[in-house]
Design a protein around this motif. Sequence first.
Motif, mmCIF file in Angstrom:
data_model
loop_
_atom_site.group_PDB
_atom_site.id
_atom_site.type_symbol
_atom_site.label_atom_id
_atom_site.label_comp_id
_atom_site.label_asym_id
_atom_site.label_seq_id
_atom_site.Cartn_x
_atom_site.Cartn_y
_atom_site.Cartn_z
ATOM 1 N N ARG A 1 0.828 -1.204 0.000
ATOM 2 C CA ARG A 1 0.000 0.000 0.000
ATOM 3 C C ARG A 1 0.867 1.262 0.000
ATOM 4 N NH1 ARG A 1 -5.313 -0.245 -1.527
ATOM 5 N NH2 ARG A 1 -6.436 -1.915 -0.433
ATOM 6 N N ARG A 2 1.900 1.258 0.804
ATOM 7 C CA ARG A 2 2.734 2.444 0.940
ATOM 8 C C ARG A 2 3.520 2.736 -0.331
ATOM 9 N NH1 ARG A 2 7.820 3.640 1.830
ATOM 10 N NH2 ARG A 2 8.428 1.462 2.066
ATOM 11 N N THR A 3 4.044 1.710 -0.983
ATOM 12 C CA THR A 3 4.940 1.914 -2.120
ATOM 13 C C THR A 3 4.235 1.958 -3.465
ATOM 14 O OG1 THR A 3 5.369 -0.477 -2.245
ATOM 15 C CG2 THR A 3 6.892 0.856 -0.921
ATOM 16 N N THR A 4 3.110 1.281 -3.604
ATOM 17 C CA THR A 4 2.440 1.216 -4.906
ATOM 18 C C THR A 4 1.044 1.818 -4.890
ATOM 19 O OG1 THR A 4 1.350 -0.950 -4.601
ATOM 20 C CG2 THR A 4 3.658 -0.959 -5.327
ATOM 21 N N GLY A 5 0.481 2.035 -3.717
ATOM 22 C CA GLY A 5 -0.887 2.530 -3.628
ATOM 23 C C GLY A 5 -1.937 1.452 -3.846
ATOM 24 N N LEU A 6 -1.479 0.204 -3.998
ATOM 25 C CA LEU A 6 -2.382 -0.920 -4.260
ATOM 26 C C LEU A 6 -2.174 -2.012 -3.229
ATOM 27 C CD1 LEU A 6 -1.776 -1.252 -8.116
ATOM 28 C CD2 LEU A 6 -3.695 -0.083 -7.016
ATOM 29 N N SER A 7 -3.190 -2.850 -3.063
ATOM 30 C CA SER A 7 -3.012 -4.051 -2.256
ATOM 31 C C SER A 7 -2.174 -5.054 -3.039
ATOM 32 C CB SER A 7 -4.374 -4.669 -1.925
ATOM 33 O OG SER A 7 -4.972 -5.211 -3.101
ATOM 34 N N PHE A 8 -1.701 -6.084 -2.367
ATOM 35 C CA PHE A 8 -0.936 -7.124 -3.059
ATOM 36 C C PHE A 8 -1.750 -7.712 -4.199
ATOM 37 C CE2 PHE A 8 -0.516 -11.807 -3.348
ATOM 38 C CZ PHE A 8 0.718 -11.871 -3.975
ATOM 39 N N ALA A 9 -3.026 -8.052 -3.948
ATOM 40 C CA ALA A 9 -3.871 -8.674 -4.981
ATOM 41 C C ALA A 9 -4.081 -7.721 -6.155
ATOM 42 C CB ALA A 9 -5.204 -9.097 -4.384
ATOM 43 N N GLN A 10 -4.311 -6.432 -5.876
ATOM 44 C CA GLN A 10 -4.504 -5.458 -6.947
ATOM 45 C C GLN A 10 -3.232 -5.275 -7.764
ATOM 46 O OE1 GLN A 10 -5.735 -2.240 -4.409
ATOM 47 N NE2 GLN A 10 -7.888 -2.413 -5.004
ATOM 48 N N TRP A 11 -2.077 -5.238 -7.079
ATOM 49 C CA TRP A 11 -0.819 -5.051 -7.789
ATOM 50 C C TRP A 11 -0.534 -6.241 -8.697
ATOM 51 C CZ3 TRP A 11 4.023 -7.220 -8.398
ATOM 52 C CH2 TRP A 11 5.009 -6.389 -8.954
ATOM 53 N N ARG A 12 -0.748 -7.462 -8.197
ATOM 54 C CA ARG A 12 -0.520 -8.648 -9.032
ATOM 55 C C ARG A 12 -1.472 -8.650 -10.219
ATOM 56 N NH1 ARG A 12 -0.720 -14.480 -6.298
ATOM 57 N NH2 ARG A 12 -2.849 -13.820 -5.880
#
Length: 290
Positions: free
Chosen positions: A214-225
Motif C-alpha cells: 500500500r505504501r509503495t504502490t498505492g495498491l493491495s498485493f492482490a490489486q498489484w498482481r
Amino acid sequence: MVRASRGEMTPGMWRREAGTVMRRAGALPERSGASGASSAVVAEFRVVPAPTEWPPHAHHLHELVWVRGGTLTSRVGDRVFTVFEGHGLWMPAGVVHAGRATGGARFHDAFFAPDRTPIAFGEPKAIEMTPLLTSLLTHLARTDLDEAARLRAESVVFDVIRPSEHQLALRLPGDPRIDAIAEALLDDPADGRSLEDWARELGSSDRTVTRAFRRTTGLSFAQWRQMLRVHRALMLLSDGWDVTSVSESLGYAQPSTFIAAFRRVMGTTPGAFFGAADPVSGRTPESMSP
C-alpha cells in the motif's frame, strides 16, 4: 500455444528473451530538412529484427516512441511502462530510461526540440497514437519536405498530441521487504502464491506485506498482481496470442476469469480494448482459440 523463451532476468523488467540484442542509444537523427532549416520535430522508424534492449540513457530532446507489430517496455525509475499498438510513450528530455522491444516490431520514434515545442509533459506520459498523429509523424519522417510544409505539419502535430486515457505504468515497490515478491512475479506472473504464503516465506507478517504494498504502490498485493498480469497480457495479446493462451500463461483457471480481471483494470474486455476484429480471420482476440 506459443511459450516465451526463458532468459536472463533484468531487475525491474520482464524476463529477457533468449537472443536479445543489447544496443546503446544511437545518435539522434539530424534536425535539418531539405531546405537546411532546423526542424522542431524529427521522426524515423526501423524494424527491430530480434528482441532488443537499450540500457538506461537520456536524450537532450523530448522523445515520442511507438511500435507496430510488437510491444515496447520502458523502465523509468520505479515504473515500468507497457507500449503497444495504438499507444505511444512521451519521454521528456533528460529523463533516464531503459527500453526493450520485441523481435519483429516496427519501431518508430520522433524527437522534439524543447525550445520549439509548445506542449509540455513534465513526466513520461502515455500518448494516444491516433491515425492522424501517426500519419503526420510518418509524413515528417520524409527528408524532402520544404520548410513551409514541415512547419505546417509540425503545428498540427502540436495540436493533436493528447495523453491516452490509459496511463499504463506499473509502479514497482522498491522496498527490500517485498522486492522479492515483485521480482518473482515479473519473472512468472502466473505465480499463484497467496499473501499468506509470501509472508511466511519471507519471515514476515501479512500486515507488514500489506502495508508495504500500500505504501509503495498505492495498491493491495492482490490489486498489484492483477495490474502486473494485465500489463503482461497486453504484451502477449499485442504479439498475437489468443485469450485462452494468455489466460493459461498467467495462471487463470479459465478465460472468463482472465477477461473479468482485464475488465476490472482496463474498464473493458480484451477484444473491445484492442478495437477491431483480426484483419485476416475477422475474429476478435476473445473469440480466437489455439
